[in-house]
Motif scaffolding. Structure first.
Motif, mmCIF file in Angstrom:
data_model
loop_
_atom_site.group_PDB
_atom_site.id
_atom_site.type_symbol
_atom_site.label_atom_id
_atom_site.label_comp_id
_atom_site.label_asym_id
_atom_site.label_seq_id
_atom_site.Cartn_x
_atom_site.Cartn_y
_atom_site.Cartn_z
ATOM 1 N N ALA A 1 -0.066 -45.930 -62.594
ATOM 2 C CA ALA A 1 -0.727 -45.876 -61.283
ATOM 3 C C ALA A 1 0.135 -45.136 -60.265
ATOM 4 O O ALA A 1 -0.373 -44.385 -59.424
ATOM 5 C CB ALA A 1 -1.027 -47.291 -60.798
ATOM 6 N N LEU A 2 1.445 -45.330 -60.356
ATOM 7 C CA LEU A 2 2.356 -44.633 -59.450
ATOM 8 C C LEU A 2 2.345 -43.136 -59.725
ATOM 9 O O LEU A 2 2.288 -42.317 -58.786
ATOM 10 C CB LEU A 2 3.779 -45.200 -59.623
ATOM 11 C CG LEU A 2 4.878 -44.575 -58.765
ATOM 12 C CD1 LEU A 2 4.616 -44.836 -57.280
ATOM 13 C CD2 LEU A 2 6.244 -45.127 -59.166
ATOM 14 N N GLU A 3 2.374 -42.761 -61.003
ATOM 15 C CA GLU A 3 2.383 -41.341 -61.365
ATOM 16 C C GLU A 3 1.085 -40.650 -60.966
ATOM 17 O O GLU A 3 1.091 -39.447 -60.658
ATOM 18 C CB GLU A 3 2.623 -41.209 -62.871
ATOM 19 C CG GLU A 3 4.038 -41.608 -63.302
ATOM 20 C CD GLU A 3 4.206 -41.604 -64.811
ATOM 21 O OE1 GLU A 3 3.205 -41.309 -65.518
ATOM 22 O OE2 GLU A 3 5.325 -41.880 -65.290
ATOM 23 N N GLU A 4 -0.030 -41.399 -60.967
ATOM 24 C CA GLU A 4 -1.314 -40.819 -60.583
ATOM 25 C C GLU A 4 -1.532 -40.856 -59.070
ATOM 26 O O GLU A 4 -2.586 -40.450 -58.579
ATOM 27 C CB GLU A 4 -2.461 -41.545 -61.291
ATOM 28 C CG GLU A 4 -2.467 -41.342 -62.808
ATOM 29 C CD GLU A 4 -3.650 -42.012 -63.486
ATOM 30 O OE1 GLU A 4 -4.632 -42.333 -62.767
ATOM 31 O OE2 GLU A 4 -3.608 -42.209 -64.711
ATOM 32 N N GLY A 5 -0.548 -41.372 -58.324
ATOM 33 C CA GLY A 5 -0.651 -41.408 -56.870
ATOM 34 C C GLY A 5 -1.553 -42.502 -56.345
ATOM 35 O O GLY A 5 -1.946 -42.479 -55.175
ATOM 36 N N LEU A 6 -1.870 -43.497 -57.167
ATOM 37 C CA LEU A 6 -2.756 -44.580 -56.738
ATOM 38 C C LEU A 6 -2.015 -45.613 -55.897
ATOM 39 O O LEU A 6 -2.624 -46.321 -55.090
ATOM 40 C CB LEU A 6 -3.395 -45.254 -57.957
ATOM 41 C CG LEU A 6 -4.262 -44.352 -58.852
ATOM 42 C CD1 LEU A 6 -4.764 -45.132 -60.058
ATOM 43 C CD2 LEU A 6 -5.446 -43.806 -58.044
ATOM 44 N N ILE A 7 -0.705 -45.752 -56.103
ATOM 45 C CA ILE A 7 0.110 -46.671 -55.327
ATOM 46 C C ILE A 7 1.429 -45.964 -54.989
ATOM 47 O O ILE A 7 1.777 -44.957 -55.605
ATOM 48 C CB ILE A 7 0.412 -47.982 -56.084
ATOM 49 C CG1 ILE A 7 1.087 -47.681 -57.432
ATOM 50 C CG2 ILE A 7 -0.835 -48.816 -56.275
ATOM 51 C CD1 ILE A 7 1.519 -48.916 -58.188
ATOM 52 N N ASP A 8 2.155 -46.501 -53.993
ATOM 53 C CA ASP A 8 3.467 -45.946 -53.665
ATOM 54 C C ASP A 8 4.565 -46.862 -54.215
ATOM 55 O O ASP A 8 4.286 -47.872 -54.854
ATOM 56 C CB ASP A 8 3.611 -45.755 -52.153
ATOM 57 C CG ASP A 8 3.377 -47.050 -51.377
ATOM 58 O OD1 ASP A 8 3.439 -48.144 -51.992
ATOM 59 O OD2 ASP A 8 3.124 -46.970 -50.157
ATOM 60 N N GLU A 9 5.804 -46.528 -53.938
ATOM 61 C CA GLU A 9 6.929 -47.301 -54.468
ATOM 62 C C GLU A 9 6.889 -48.755 -53.982
ATOM 63 O O GLU A 9 7.195 -49.682 -54.730
ATOM 64 C CB GLU A 9 8.250 -46.652 -54.043
ATOM 65 C CG GLU A 9 8.552 -45.330 -54.721
ATOM 66 C CD GLU A 9 9.039 -45.533 -56.152
ATOM 67 O OE1 GLU A 9 9.261 -46.699 -56.546
ATOM 68 O OE2 GLU A 9 9.197 -44.526 -56.863
#
Length: 815
Positions: A712-720
């Motif tokens: 999800a992080l790599e797809e830009g769906l969530i941030d750190e």
């Protein structure tokens, strides 16, 4: 100082109060535990202590079927389990090992194991009401000591009779003379039965509770005459047995169950018999229609679960209790039997019937055989083909008998799956080929092939039986097929409940692990020693990944965990490092391959075949983690690296079913070390004990969560920030054994991404075979119990409880 084992946290209703005090244990004058309901191995805690781990008398099988006995230390407390052996001819190793790799005599006498499943597994079960015995078994404190024994190893039994004084030998026509001579020359009394009638030794079917009680009297008299200290529980047992020698044969319940006397239903029929239900003759299960088989299993599983729940009464606090409440069984043949054979070299009269038989066995999908009358007659009229068919039939019955013993141990139901479970090899080959390939579309194609595999597994399980699996809290698998990947809602079985698998080939390995292991209690501070065997070329970029990741994970941890990295480049260095270590966990960090000849090796030197290390290792850690590719591949043969470690005697192996990413594998192993360092002391502050299977299941769940939030992080769906918050909340739920951990995780992820849960599930299907799902737990991780550190308040409380148990035992003897 030895770790104390607590045998009686369960608040059980036990007959005459005897088993209640014995279930807590008895502490002898030397501080050792003298009375154990099930054999327990003890290991010392703390770094740098001498390795005093007792070597419990358990047969150790070679890569074929040879059985050897480990020698016990003379200071080991007397154990009152009953040791049953089928004694087989050592010359059988040179004969045909059949389709599953079992010793031919073991297969031929499968009925002996089926008979033993109805007998007491422990001296303390004799003279007690059935309900008391069943309470002990449901609590998880019972354990079978049943195995084959090579006649050439008989002499090694003598040194173990002080530890386990009640030994029953069942000889075959080939071993009768050797066993008779051994019994005659052994001063210590031993029970000898035979598989056939017409000898001085009674037939094994005459072995019953009365025969065992009479034998115990003889052993007790012998021990007294030899001025051995008589175990207190044996004295009490004899007093009770004299007063009421048939007390164990309580009245059957009014309820009945249909008994089909078929290998498919035998395990459940054994459990129902032990619960006291009256069997009634039922229609034979024959033919290709799976409906009657499925209905018979369905009814039995439901009845066992209802009876078990009523008897358990919600009191399951014994440290021996596991979440496993279902056995999943799928017999198989060794992989090379599924290949094409050249039958032209066979005698002409046997060629065609043998070819038909092999085709039948490879393509069987139902519980029954699909044969025309003409083909059946042709096979039966061929001496070779008919003998092969009988061997295969007996192998299925032997697997059924071992399943019955495992079910009887904890009074759990079994689901025997139809043979189509093994007809997923095409799906396995396609997925494995894709995973090992270098094509650019591999990452896109592999998830689709993984979902195809899951559909094949789902289609192989009948609907009625699938529903029973979905209601389980823990599943033990006996199968070569990767049933841990069976889809259960949104998760594979591996993550849904506690799950581990025992491969059914080779047969020697299966027999050695099928009944579980003696409970091994390890103090938590023993886990502060971890051995990492690292094998990489000096210029390999993966060499330092695990070490660096471990440093990052541990950081400023207050727990002084000693992770010992040993670089090994040769077989000799590999063996030496293991023999020198006392760590309970061994992690191999390196490369692994499963070669074209279907033999798995580790990347040590020119390739290390661990199966060939038999006899070179003085000890083997109970836990082995293989951070390497293809250590138990989906489409591999039985000769895998993981199976090799199981054959060497380790209790459980966390293996890989396919190639793994080197960076991710290093992180995963480092996370395991971190979980041991931080999670164990934290959770043991709230609970008295923890099973390794719980630690492992939690780790796999957390790792799976990381796979998803990373995507999800790599797809830009969530941030750190979202990554950390979602992961932390999920990990807390998992650590506290929340059953809604995954549902709550999806809700958190949905709230953070703004995507509906259904859209997130679609993303999971795109990911499919994540790095976490490339790991498979094998063996018996639930048999390893992690206790409090030796120098702790909990350990002191444990010692106090055992002292109180000793006082109750003395009072019971006086009355």
């Amino acid at each position: 100082m030895w770790t104390r084992t607590l045998l009686g946290q369960a608040d059980l209703e036990l007959g005459d109060g005897l088993l209640e005090c014995l279930h807590d244990g008895h502490v002898g004058s030397d501080g050792h535990l003298d009375v154990l309901l099930s054999p327990v191995e003890l290991v010392p805690g703390g770094a740098g202590q001498e390795d005093k781990r007792s070597s419990f008398m358990r047969p150790s099988f070679t890569a074929h079927v040879d059985t050897k006995l480990r020698t016990n230390s003379t200071s080991h407390p007397m154990l009152l389990a009953i040791q049953y052996f089928l004694v087989v001819d050592p010359k059988g190793h040179t004969e045909c090992l059949g389709f599953g790799g079992f010793h031919p005599e073991t297969v031929a006498h499968h009925d002996v194991f089926a008979h033993l499943s109805l007998l007491p597994c422990h001296v303390l079960e004799l003279g007690e009401p059935r309900d008391s015995v069943n309470s002990i078994r449901i609590s998880g404190a019972a354990y079978w000591l049943v195995s084959s024994l090579d006649a050439s190893s008989l002499s090694q039994l003598r040194g173990n009779l002080r530890t386990i004084p009640i030994v029953v030998l069942v000889s075959t026509p080939r071993t009768y003379t050797a066993v008779s001579k051994f019994v005659e020359e052994t001063v210590h009394p031993i029970l000898h039965f035979h598989t056939e009638s017409g000898t001085a030794a009674p037939r094994y079917r005459e072995l019953n509770s009365d025969a065992l009680i009479e034998h115990i009297r003889i052993v007790a008299a012998y021990l007294k005459a030899e001025k051995h200290q008589l175990d207190p529980s044996m004295a009490v047992l004899l007093q009770k047995a004299r007063a009421n020698p048939t007390k164990n044969a309580s009245q059957a319940k009014p309820a009945t169950f249909p008994q089909h006397r078929h290998a498919v239903t035998a395990p459940n029929e054994t459990v129902l018999h032990l619960f006291g239900y009256e069997p009634l003759p039922a229609a034979s299960l024959v033919g290709l229609d799976d409906g009657p088989y499925e209905s018979a299993i369905d009814r039995a599983v439901e009845l066992i679960r209802k009876t078990r729940a009523a008897r358990r009464g919600g009191r399951d606090s014994s440290i021996f209790h596991t979440e496993i409440d279902l056995l999943l069984v799928a017999p198989a043949m060794q992989k090379h039997y599924y290949r094409r054979f050249d039958f032209r070299s066979l005698p002409e009269n046997d060629r065609k019937p043998i070819q038909k038989l092999f085709s039948l066995l490879k393509n069987q999908s139902s519980y029954g055989f699909s044969l025309s009358e003409v083909d059946l007659r042709e096979i039966i009229e061929s001496p070779v083909a008919s003998q092969l068919m009988q061997i295969r039939s007996n192998e299925a019955r032997l697997v059924s008998a071992m399943a019955a013993l495992r079910c009887a141990q904890g009074l759990i139901p079994a689901i025997r799956l139809p043979y189509r479970t093994n007809r997923i090899r095409t799906a396995l080959d396609r997925l494995s080929g894709c995973m090992r390939g270098n094509k650019s579309n591999r990452k896109r194609k592999a998830p689709r092939l993984f979902l195809d595999l899951q559909r094949s597994l789902r289609d192989a399980v009948p609907k009625k039986l699938y529903e029973h699996i979905s209601r389980s809290s823990g599943v033990k698998i006996m199968s070569d097929a990767p049933l841990e990947l069976l889809p259960m809602g949104d998760l594979p079985l591996l993550l849904q409940v506690e799950t581990s698998r025992i491969p059914v080939t080779p047969g020697s390995l299966f027999l050695n692990h099928a009944l579980g292991e003696p409970q091994l209690v390890v103090p938590s501070d023993a886990f502060y020693n971890v051995l990492v065997l690292r094998s990489y070329p000096a210029d390999d970029p993966l060499k330092c990944i695990l070490e660096e990741a471990t440093k990052v994970y541990l950081g400023d941890s207050p727990n002084q965990i000693d992770v010992c990295f040993v670089d090994v480049g040769t077989r000799e260095q590999f063996v030496e490092a293991i023999n020198k270590s006392t760590a309970p966990i061994l992690i191999f960090d390196g490369h692994g391959t499963h070669l074209a000849d279907d033999i798995g090796t580790l990347g040590v030197g020119d390739g290390l075949d661990v199966w060939r290390l038999k006899g070179e290792l003085n000890r083997i850690p109970p836990i082995v983690v293989l951070s390497a590719c293809d250590t138990h591949p989906l489409n591999g043969s039985h000769a895998t690296v993981a199976n090799g470690f199981l054959a060497l005697g380790t209790r459980t192996v966390l293996a890989t079913n396919s190639p793994v990413d080197g960076l991710e594998a290093g992180r995963f192993a480092a996370r395991l070390i971190f979980r041991v360092a931080e999670y164990l002391p934290a959770i043991l502050a709230h609970v008295p004990t923890l099973r390794w299977s719980q630690v492992l299941t939690g780790l796999l769940r957390m790792s799976y969560i990381t796979d998803i939030v990373q995507a999800a992080l790599e797809e830009g769906l969530i941030d750190e920030s979202g990554y950390r918050q979602i992961s932390t909340r999920a990990n807390i739920r998992i650590s506290f054994f929340r059953k809604d951990w995954f549902f709550s995780f999806l809700e958190d992820l949905s709230a953070s991404t703004g995507l509906p849960v259904d859209a997130l599930k679609a993303m999971l299907r795109r990911l499919a075979l994540t790095q976490t799902l490339r790991y498979v737990p094998l063996g018996n991780p639930e048999s390893i119990i992690i206790g409090p550190p030796e120098d702790s308040v909990q350990a002191a409380a444990l010692s106090s409880r055992l002292s109180a148990a000793e006082e109750r035992l003395v009072r019971a003897q006086a009355t």
